[in-house]
Design a protein around this motif. Structure first.
Motif, short mmCIF file in Angstrom:
data_model
loop_
_atom_site.label_atom_id
_atom_site.label_comp_id
_atom_site.label_asym_id
_atom_site.label_seq_id
_atom_site.Cartn_x
_atom_site.Cartn_y
_atom_site.Cartn_z
N ILE B 109 0.84 -1.21 0.00
CA ILE B 109 0.00 0.00 0.00
C ILE B 109 0.87 1.25 0.00
O ILE B 109 0.64 2.19 -0.75
N THR B 112 2.75 1.62 -3.35
CA THR B 112 1.99 1.90 -4.56
C THR B 112 1.38 3.30 -4.49
O THR B 112 0.49 3.63 -5.25
N VAL B 113 1.86 4.12 -3.55
CA VAL B 113 1.43 5.51 -3.52
C VAL B 113 1.92 6.20 -4.80
O VAL B 113 3.07 6.05 -5.20
N ALA B 114 0.99 6.93 -5.42
CA ALA B 114 1.34 7.67 -6.64
C ALA B 114 2.42 8.68 -6.32
O ALA B 114 2.36 9.35 -5.30
N SER B 115 3.43 8.76 -7.16
CA SER B 115 4.45 9.78 -6.94
C SER B 115 5.08 10.08 -8.28
O SER B 115 4.49 9.84 -9.33
N ARG B 125 0.84 1.01 -12.28
CA ARG B 125 0.11 1.26 -11.05
C ARG B 125 -1.37 1.46 -11.35
O ARG B 125 -2.24 0.93 -10.69
N ARG B 126 -1.64 2.26 -12.39
CA ARG B 126 -3.04 2.54 -12.73
C ARG B 126 -3.75 1.30 -13.24
O ARG B 126 -4.90 1.06 -12.92
N TRP B 129 -4.77 -0.81 -10.37
CA TRP B 129 -5.95 -0.28 -9.69
C TRP B 129 -7.22 -0.50 -10.48
O TRP B 129 -8.25 -0.86 -9.92
N MET B 130 -7.18 -0.27 -11.76
CA MET B 130 -8.37 -0.42 -12.58
C MET B 130 -8.84 -1.87 -12.58
O MET B 130 -10.03 -2.14 -12.49
N LEU B 133 -10.34 -2.59 -9.06
CA LEU B 133 -11.63 -1.92 -8.89
C LEU B 133 -12.72 -2.64 -9.66
O LEU B 133 -13.80 -2.91 -9.13
N LEU B 160 -14.52 2.32 -3.83
CA LEU B 160 -13.51 3.32 -3.47
C LEU B 160 -13.70 3.82 -2.04
O LEU B 160 -12.73 4.10 -1.33
#
Lengths: 196, 196
Positions: B109, B112-115, B125-126, B129-130, B133, B160
């Motif tokens: 977690i 996988t923080v956006a940076s 990463r996206r 997530w997609m 979800l 979400l």
């Protein structure tokens, strides 16, 4: 004639203006270097003040960090009190979403991620969160007093749920927050806290 | 006589076992070094396989990362299908909370923080997530078909909201997740998606 004027200016800079300069410089350093790399010396340089004056006023870096984070967040995401829980929650969530998407807001959210920070930084981070949560929970507590919210509703859960949704977009999705999201999120949650 | 046996063993190691070895090593490297510092060479070393075999199978590091993250998360947080939306959401949120608090789950977690990751890492990463979800949204879509959930309910918003609440505990609160939280969160949200 010169001395008193100079003294007067110094007094002014040591008051509200001094504090604002330093807190702005602190926020800028958090955004640049990360919350665990903020030092009095760099903040003093950026603010154009003496490092010793930071020690005198805040004593420790974590105390300066909390002051800067709380002040900025309170200014950007105030806790509304309109007399309606729905309106208050929607305003709060909308302001949070807007701030979260500004460069400084995104930086603050990303740089306040819990990690292997030093213990004093971790305790500052937690104090920041506890203060913000308690302030936002007032929206729900006031709704209970007005009979708009079920007395058994968990104020903290509501605030964490709305805040978590906004934070998730910034930390993990990395996508823009749709402008309709705050209203939809509040509509999703309200039936669960409305008195039956 | 030796050659065919050796060949047979190599074939086996290039199948399911090879994949499992490499994906485990990839997860371990994400947890150790951060998602933007995973290299084929280090994963190959850790897995005890040839680096060239990683290139052959996954072509690029981001493709390996997605495969490893999705496989681990699907195993740890499966999407339930019990016939009840309330039960499915509670199981899903409970599994997510449990996994999020394991060392590897917390690492995933946080990492996988956006940076400011490289563009190909960001797109991995996206994609992760997609995919997650969409899988979880099935809980809500199945509930709609059974008439348990309002046809107008926003499946993505529900997922979400629950996911954000759990993630927020790990990323920002840095506190344990109360065991009662998943049930309370589902109870908070269900009235908002129940047909009126």
């Amino acid at each position: 004639m010169e001395a008193p004027q100079h003294e007067e200016r110094r007094t002014q800079v040591r008051g509200a203006k001094f504090r604002a300069l330093v807190l702005d410089a602190t926020i800028a350093r958090i955004a640049e270097a990360g919350i665990d790399h903020v030092r009095f010396a760099d903040v003093a340089d950026k603010a154009g003040v003496h490092e010793a004056s930071l020690y005198r006023r805040w004593k420790t870096v974590p105390r300066l960090l909390i002051d800067a984070l709380l002040t900025r967040t309170q200014a950007e995401v105030p806790i509304p009190d309109t007399g309606s829980v729905r309106r208050d929650l929607k305003m709060f969530t909308t302001d949070l979403a807007r701030f979260a998407q500004t460069p400084i807001g995104t930086a603050l959210i990303r740089f306040t991620v819990a990690s292997d920070n030093a213990p004093d930084i971790e305790s500052s981070r937690r104090e920041f969160w506890m203060q913000r949560l308690s302030a936002a929970e007032e929206i729900i507590e006031r709704g209970k007093k007005r009979g708009e919210v079920d007395p058994g509703a968990d104020a903290r859960l509501v605030v964490l749920t709305l805040g978590g949704l906004i934070h998730l977009h910034v930390t993990h999705l990395g996508t823009g927050i749709p402008t309709t999201l705050p209203g939809q999120a509040v509509a999703l949650i309200l039936p669960g806290i409305t008195p039956s």
